[in-house]
Design a protein around this motif. Structure first.
Motif, PDB file in Angstrom:
ATOM      1  N   ILE A 147     -15.309 -10.949  -7.760  1.00 44.62           N
ATOM      2  CA  ILE A 147     -16.745 -11.759  -7.770  1.00 44.62           C
ATOM      3  C   ILE A 147     -16.767 -13.019  -7.671  1.00 44.62           C
ATOM      4  O   ILE A 147     -17.821 -13.510  -6.893  1.00 44.62           O
ATOM      5  N   ASP A 148     -15.750 -13.664  -7.927  1.00 47.20           N
ATOM      6  CA  ASP A 148     -15.632 -15.067  -7.729  1.00 47.20           C
ATOM      7  C   ASP A 148     -15.552 -15.236  -6.075  1.00 47.20           C
ATOM      8  O   ASP A 148     -15.806 -16.250  -5.709  1.00 47.20           O
ATOM      9  N   GLN A 149     -14.514 -14.273  -5.594  1.00 47.66           N
ATOM     10  CA  GLN A 149     -14.296 -14.684  -4.262  1.00 47.66           C
ATOM     11  C   GLN A 149     -15.771 -14.150  -3.324  1.00 47.66           C
ATOM     12  O   GLN A 149     -16.041 -15.012  -2.484  1.00 47.66           O
ATOM     13  N   VAL A 150     -16.473 -13.552  -3.855  1.00 49.62           N
ATOM     14  CA  VAL A 150     -17.841 -13.159  -3.163  1.00 49.62           C
ATOM     15  C   VAL A 150     -18.766 -14.277  -3.301  1.00 49.62           C
ATOM     16  O   VAL A 150     -19.279 -14.774  -2.091  1.00 49.62           O
ATOM     17  N   ALA A 151     -18.786 -15.121  -4.503  1.00 47.66           N
ATOM     18  CA  ALA A 151     -19.574 -16.099  -4.507  1.00 47.66           C
ATOM     19  C   ALA A 151     -19.014 -17.457  -3.802  1.00 47.66           C
ATOM     20  O   ALA A 151     -19.857 -18.319  -3.189  1.00 47.66           O
ATOM     21  N   ARG A 152     -17.596 -17.511  -3.535  1.00 48.90           N
ATOM     22  CA  ARG A 152     -17.067 -18.470  -2.840  1.00 48.90           C
ATOM     23  C   ARG A 152     -17.356 -18.460  -1.376  1.00 48.90           C
ATOM     24  O   ARG A 152     -17.419 -19.572  -0.546  1.00 48.90           O
ATOM     25  N   LEU A 153     -17.842 -17.363  -1.095  1.00 48.90           N
ATOM     26  CA  LEU A 153     -18.237 -17.169   0.481  1.00 48.90           C
ATOM     27  C   LEU A 153     -19.902 -17.648   0.684  1.00 48.90           C
ATOM     28  O   LEU A 153     -20.412 -17.213   1.544  1.00 48.90           O
ATOM     29  N   GLY A 154     -20.437 -17.792  -0.612  1.00 47.24           N
ATOM     30  CA  GLY A 154     -21.936 -18.101  -0.610  1.00 47.24           C
ATOM     31  C   GLY A 154     -22.845 -17.180  -0.428  1.00 47.24           C
ATOM     32  O   GLY A 154     -23.995 -17.137  -0.569  1.00 47.24           O
ATOM     33  N   HIS A 155     -22.445 -15.871  -0.969  1.00 44.42           N
ATOM     34  CA  HIS A 155     -23.206 -14.739  -1.115  1.00 44.42           C
ATOM     35  C   HIS A 155     -23.690 -14.643  -2.811  1.00 44.42           C
ATOM     36  O   HIS A 155     -22.843 -14.810  -3.477  1.00 44.42           O
ATOM     37  N   PRO A 156     -24.795 -14.320  -3.096  1.00 44.54           N
ATOM     38  CA  PRO A 156     -25.273 -14.066  -4.457  1.00 44.54           C
ATOM     39  C   PRO A 156     -24.243 -13.035  -5.057  1.00 44.54           C
ATOM     40  O   PRO A 156     -24.118 -12.133  -4.456  1.00 44.54           O
ATOM     41  N   ALA A 157     -24.033 -13.144  -6.120  1.00 44.84           N
ATOM     42  CA  ALA A 157     -23.070 -12.611  -6.872  1.00 44.84           C
ATOM     43  C   ALA A 157     -23.061 -12.738  -8.572  1.00 44.84           C
ATOM     44  O   ALA A 157     -23.477 -13.527  -9.010  1.00 44.84           O
ATOM     45  N   ALA A 158     -22.824 -11.525  -9.155  1.00 48.99           N
ATOM     46  CA  ALA A 158     -22.926 -11.427 -10.589  1.00 48.99           C
ATOM     47  C   ALA A 158     -22.042 -10.268 -11.163  1.00 48.99           C
ATOM     48  O   ALA A 158     -21.631  -9.521 -10.226  1.00 48.99           O
ATOM     49  N   ILE A 159     -21.707 -10.570 -12.364  1.00 53.68           N
ATOM     50  CA  ILE A 159     -20.833  -9.788 -12.905  1.00 53.68           C
ATOM     51  C   ILE A 159     -21.329  -9.447 -14.201  1.00 53.68           C
ATOM     52  O   ILE A 159     -21.839  -9.941 -15.035  1.00 53.68           O
ATOM     53  N   ILE A 160     -21.099  -7.895 -14.685  1.00 51.99           N
ATOM     54  CA  ILE A 160     -21.447  -7.364 -16.277  1.00 51.99           C
ATOM     55  C   ILE A 160     -20.085  -7.277 -16.871  1.00 51.99           C
ATOM     56  O   ILE A 160     -19.071  -6.585 -16.445  1.00 51.99           O
ATOM     57  N   GLY A 161     -19.989  -7.828 -18.069  1.00 53.31           N
ATOM     58  CA  GLY A 161     -18.707  -7.805 -18.693  1.00 53.31           C
ATOM     59  C   GLY A 161     -18.876  -8.424 -20.255  1.00 53.31           C
ATOM     60  O   GLY A 161     -20.073  -8.879 -20.464  1.00 53.31           O
ATOM     61  N   CYS A 162     -17.754  -8.375 -20.973  1.00 52.89           N
ATOM     62  CA  CYS A 162     -17.645  -8.962 -22.368  1.00 52.89           C
ATOM     63  C   CYS A 162     -16.555  -9.804 -22.403  1.00 52.89           C
ATOM     64  O   CYS A 162     -15.334  -9.594 -22.079  1.00 52.89           O
ATOM     65  N   VAL A 163     -16.722 -10.859 -23.106  1.00 50.87           N
ATOM     66  CA  VAL A 163     -15.710 -11.975 -23.565  1.00 50.87           C
ATOM     67  C   VAL A 163     -15.757 -12.265 -24.826  1.00 50.87           C
ATOM     68  O   VAL A 163     -16.935 -12.136 -25.679  1.00 50.87           O
ATOM     69  N   GLY A 164     -14.697 -12.551 -25.667  1.00 56.75           N
ATOM     70  CA  GLY A 164     -15.107 -13.355 -26.931  1.00 56.75           C
ATOM     71  C   GLY A 164     -15.489 -14.332 -27.013  1.00 56.75           C
ATOM     72  O   GLY A 164     -15.488 -15.442 -26.234  1.00 56.75           O
ATOM     73  N   ASP A 165     -16.091 -14.787 -28.181  1.00 63.23           N
ATOM     74  CA  ASP A 165     -16.540 -16.240 -28.402  1.00 63.23           C
ATOM     75  C   ASP A 165     -15.383 -17.197 -28.715  1.00 63.23           C
ATOM     76  O   ASP A 165     -15.472 -17.680 -29.634  1.00 63.23           O
ATOM     77  N   ASP A 166     -14.762 -17.507 -27.784  1.00 61.44           N
ATOM     78  CA  ASP A 166     -13.602 -18.054 -27.931  1.00 61.44           C
ATOM     79  C   ASP A 166     -13.217 -18.955 -26.710  1.00 61.44           C
ATOM     80  O   ASP A 166     -13.935 -18.767 -25.615  1.00 61.44           O
ATOM     81  N   ASP A 167     -12.301 -20.097 -26.575  1.00 63.65           N
ATOM     82  CA  ASP A 167     -11.924 -20.737 -25.675  1.00 63.65           C
ATOM     83  C   ASP A 167     -11.581 -19.952 -24.312  1.00 63.65           C
ATOM     84  O   ASP A 167     -11.974 -20.408 -23.114  1.00 63.65           O
ATOM     85  N   PHE A 168     -10.871 -18.667 -24.311  1.00 66.14           N
ATOM     86  CA  PHE A 168     -10.681 -18.095 -23.189  1.00 66.14           C
ATOM     87  C   PHE A 168     -11.952 -17.451 -22.646  1.00 66.14           C
ATOM     88  O   PHE A 168     -11.886 -17.433 -21.214  1.00 66.14           O
ATOM     89  N   GLY A 169     -12.573 -17.022 -23.284  1.00 68.50           N
ATOM     90  CA  GLY A 169     -14.112 -16.333 -22.768  1.00 68.50           C
ATOM     91  C   GLY A 169     -14.693 -17.416 -22.119  1.00 68.50           C
ATOM     92  O   GLY A 169     -15.217 -17.316 -20.970  1.00 68.50           O
TER      93      GLY A 169
END
Length: 311
Positions: A42-64
């Motif tokens: 999805i990052d590559q999609v956005a870099r090409l200028g197309h609207p992009a979004a992702i559904i996911g989960c991360v922790g409330d930490d620096d990595f997230g």
């Protein structure tokens, strides 16, 4: 313009700094880098200028937050990423053999990504989605599979399309429920993006030609077989194209297939023909392998055009 969306694991990658290095002994490591196949896509999609979004989960930490901030900086809508205080963001430690092959130590099944479930998927989150992409690497729990099914049904119900990058291992197919899940996703797939050996794994056919016919019979409209240094092959009913790879010095192959798929899908959504989309996809994969880090090689059209213009 309606969005391209995906769903799945979001993690960080930490890499050995030299080939032949082992994680059985202390050594220098590089990272953390934003990663996860759906996140790279999805990052590559956005870099090409197309609207992009992702559904996911991360922790409330620096990595997230590293992942969220990176995706936002490149233009991805991260409003459907849930930040969990009860789980940590996933990780992958990577070493490189002398021949360039990679070994991974993953923490995904016990991470925030594994908490993804149907409750995280809603019609509101997907209301602007006209194209949904499924990564086979994300299908590591039946809770996530149910979430994928829900997302696919919502997007298809509003007239959208689905692409699928299988990224599967033979062991997965020995699990009856997993094979059934893959079959379900294939029934809704418009664009299939397998690596060479995966074509036959997904069917009962004895060879690639038979597998392609079987996949068309299931309703798949376009198939792009990724062949690495040998380029790629495109199949549609009554059409076949072969496009050679772009020769570059490989520094890190992680994420190249994700960038390739994202670029092909985006180009097709933008109305580009199959051959032009494949040329851009090959260029995207080539730029990805030249950068150290899974998401560090994502690129925009200006960079792709510059590479394609080289003699």
């Amino acid at each position: 313009m309606e969005k391209i969306m995906t769903m799945g694991e979001i993690l960080v990658e930490i890499m050995a700094t030299r080939r032949g290095q082992s994680l059985r002994a202390p050594g220098s490591l590089a990272g953390p880098y934003a990663s996860g196949a759906p996140a790279i896509f999805i990052d590559q999609v956005a870099r090409l200028g197309h609207p992009a979004a992702i559904i996911g989960c991360v922790g409330d930490d620096d990595f997230g937050w590293l992942n969220i901030e990176r995706l936002q900086r490149d233009g991805v809508d991260t409003s459907a990423i849930s930040v969990l205080k009860t789980a940590v963001t996933g990780s992958a430690f990577v070493t490189y053999r002398l021949d360039g092959e990679r070994d991974f130590i993953f923490n995904i099944t016990n991470s925030a990504s594994a908490q993804l479930q149907p409750a995280h998927v809603s019609a509101a989150a997907l209301k602007d989605c006209s194209h949904f992409h499924v990564m086979g690497s994300s299908l590591f729990s039946f809770r996530i599979i149910d979430a994928m099914k829900k997302a696919i049904e919502i997007v298809k119900g509003q007239g959208g399309m689905v692409s699928f990058d299988p990224n599967i291992r033979k062991e997965m197919l020995r699990i009856g429920e997993m094979r059934e899940a893959l079959g379900y996703i294939l029934e809704f797939t418009d664009i299939l993006l397998p690596s060479g050996h995966e074509v036959s794994l997904l069917t009962d056919a004895a060879d690639e030609a038979g597998a392609i016919d079987e996949l068309f019979a299931k309703g798949v409209k376009e198939i792009v077989v990724k062949r690495g240094p040998q380029g790629c092959s495109y199949f549609a009913r009554g059409a076949r194209l072969e496009v050679a790879a772009i020769a570059v010095e490989e520094l890190d192959p992680t994420g190249a297939g994700d960038c390739f798929g994202a670029t092909f899908v985006t180009c097709r959504r933008l109305g580009k023909g199959p051959e032009e989309a494949l040329r851009y996809a090959n260029a995207s994969g080539a730029l990805a392998v030249r950068a150290k880090g899974p998401m560090e090689g994502t690129s925009g059209f200006a960079q792709l055009d510059a590479l394609l213009a080289q003699p």
